[in-house]
Enzyme design. Structure first.
Site, PDB file in Angstrom:
ATOM      1  N   SER A 154      74.167   2.837  81.578  1.00  0.00           N
ATOM      2  CA  SER A 154      72.902   2.478  81.676  1.00  0.00           C
ATOM      3  C   SER A 154      72.326   0.761  81.917  1.00  0.00           C
ATOM      4  O   SER A 154      70.994   1.035  82.093  1.00  0.00           O
ATOM      5  CB  SER A 154      72.922   2.196  79.767  1.00  0.00           C
ATOM      6  OG  SER A 154      73.899   1.569  79.530  1.00  0.00           O
TER       7      SER A 154
ATOM      8  N   ASP B 229      79.356   0.897  89.920  1.00  0.00           N
ATOM      9  CA  ASP B 229      77.721   1.196  89.236  1.00  0.00           C
ATOM     10  C   ASP B 229      76.615   1.838  89.956  1.00  0.00           C
ATOM     11  O   ASP B 229      75.463   2.599  90.287  1.00  0.00           O
ATOM     12  CB  ASP B 229      77.724   0.951  87.771  1.00  0.00           C
ATOM     13  CG  ASP B 229      79.155   1.384  87.338  1.00  0.00           C
ATOM     14  OD1 ASP B 229      79.467   2.236  87.039  1.00  0.00           O
ATOM     15  OD2 ASP B 229      79.039   0.411  86.133  1.00  0.00           O
TER      16      ASP B 229
END
Ligand code: GLA
Length: 413
Positions: free
Chosen positions: A153, A198
């Site tokens: 996230s 990421d």
């Protein structure tokens, strides 16, 4: 249905954009409630990611194979008439207000440090191109990606922020600039010791492909995967460990120490990934047992990840999936980042006919598993996971199916 305005790459796979239509429209309405009427906001989406192979390899210089999922961060953004930057979130309390001419240079300790870090590094890049924003900006953050579940996230927020700033200020950043801004924000500004996987996974996502990223030299390419026949499922244990960041940093430190100890027998190595497995086998007793186990996972996972890549390119998802399941056992027994809930989900999933492989995704210690399966096994998987988890833990895990994502983009609601 939202219309895509600015895909970063052409769409080649069937996608589920309409799944989020209502939520994206709602997000635009929430922006007006938060900031008042005026020009309608522009809406941006940045996905989350799952990592299929290459677990805990990015900070050891190894290869990783993540892909984006079509849940992520929603951003509604608009230019202001003054020179303020205002961030607010549907998921966090408090409105964060900054002056473009007097931005903090130190983190504030709030959730807004992530977008603030992106703002600082984006401005540094924009200025390098002689582009100076004349107007402030206001952004409402939200979305449907669970926080702290191992689905990235924070990278999703950071890449999404970079995209929104770029679009509103017309900075003409390349996708890699946004990845770099996100990385600088997380590592340099917020101070998280994360690897590079990421933001690359989020920022370079392409539909119908996995990203192959070699974290030693940051070279990457997209590898096709057939989402017309295959699906990815993500099962959420619901377990969120407060200690996860500390335990993650401990793994980073253990791998660093293992490399420092082993490099004397492998002088050409610049990171743990470079150390031959034979060197570990021969000098295992020079390491504390836990560090030897961490290194064993890393060196075997490097080989597994290359083999999985070969299998994918050869059109053999069965061998690819088997590598995922072996990786989970290594994460459980050698890297020791699993937990009972993750193990149960993996064990039950791999018993379902048509499931090709399953493992924990993200750092571990809770969060989610990822499952590679044939599309017609979706219903059986749902039933099996619900039944097994219910009997072991008294609740049903959240389960979502994904068939690829287009990557960060602007959408019109
Ligand atoms: C976390 C980190 C990544 C990576 C994974 C493990 O998600 O943010 O950089 O190290 O763990 O593969």
């Amino acid at each position: 249905m939202p219309r895509i305005l600015e895909p970063m790459q052409s769409a080649t796979a069937p996608l589920d954009e309409e799944r989020h239509a209502a939520a994206l429209s709602e997000h635009a309405r929430a922006f007006v409630s938060a900031f008042g009427p005026g020009d309608p906001p522009r809406i941006f989406f940045a996905p989350g990611r799952v990592n299929l192979m290459g677990a805990h390899l990015d900070y050891n210089g190894g290869p990783v194979m993540p892909t984006a999922i079509d849940r992520g961060t929603f951003l509604a953004a608009r230019l202001r008439t003054d020179r303020r930057v205002v961030f607010t979130s549907l998921r966090e309390a408090g409105r964060q207000v900054f002056e473009l001419d007097d931005l903090p240079r130190e983190r504030t300790g709030s959730w807004a440090d992530y977008p603030l870090g992106v703002l600082l590094s984006t401005l540094a890049r924009g200025r390098a191109r002689a582009a100076e924003p004349e107007r402030g900006i206001e952004i409402l953050f939200g979305g449907n990606l669970p926080v702290g579940a191992g689905l990235s996230s924070s990278a999703s927020i950071c890449v999404g922020t970079a995209l929104a700033l770029d679009a509103l200020w017309n900075l003409r950043c390349a996708p890699l600039d946004r990845v770099a801004s996100a990385l600088e924000a997380e590592r340099g500004f917020v101070g998280v010791q994360c690897g590079i996987m990421d933001p690359f996974a989020v920022g370079l996502a392409r539909p119908g492909h996995l990203l192959w990223l070699d974290c030693k030299d940051e070279s990457w390419e997209h590898l096709p995967i057939d989402f017309s026949k295959l699906a990815l499922a993500v099962a959420d244990t619901g377990v969120r460990r407060e200690l996860a960041t500390g335990a993650f940093n401990e793994r980073v430190a253990e791998c660093g120490r293992a490399f420092e100890a082993l490099r004397q027998w492998s002088p050409a190595a610049t990171c743990l990934r470079d150390v031959p497995l034979g060197v570990l086998e021969e000098h295992r007793s020079a390491l504390p047992p836990a560090e030897a186990r961490r290194a064993e996972h890393v060196l075997n996972e490097v080989q597994r990840t290359f083999a999985a890549r070969d299998a994918l390119l050869a059109g053999d998802p069965v061998t690819f999936g088997a590598a995922m399941s072996v990786a989970h056992l290594s994460l459980r027994d050698l890297f020791e980042v699993s937990c009972a809930e993750l193990d149960r989900l993996v064990e039950d999933a791999t018993r379902v006919p048509g499931v090709l492989g399953s493992r924990l995704t993200g750092a571990g210690f809770g969060g989610c598993t990822v499952i590679l399966l044939e599309r017609d096994a979706e219903a059986d998987l749902r039933a099996k996971l619900a039944e097994g988890f219910q009997s072991a833990f008294g609740r049903t895990p959240e389960l979502h199916f994904y068939h690829g994502d287009r990557g960060p983009r602007e959408v019109l609601t």
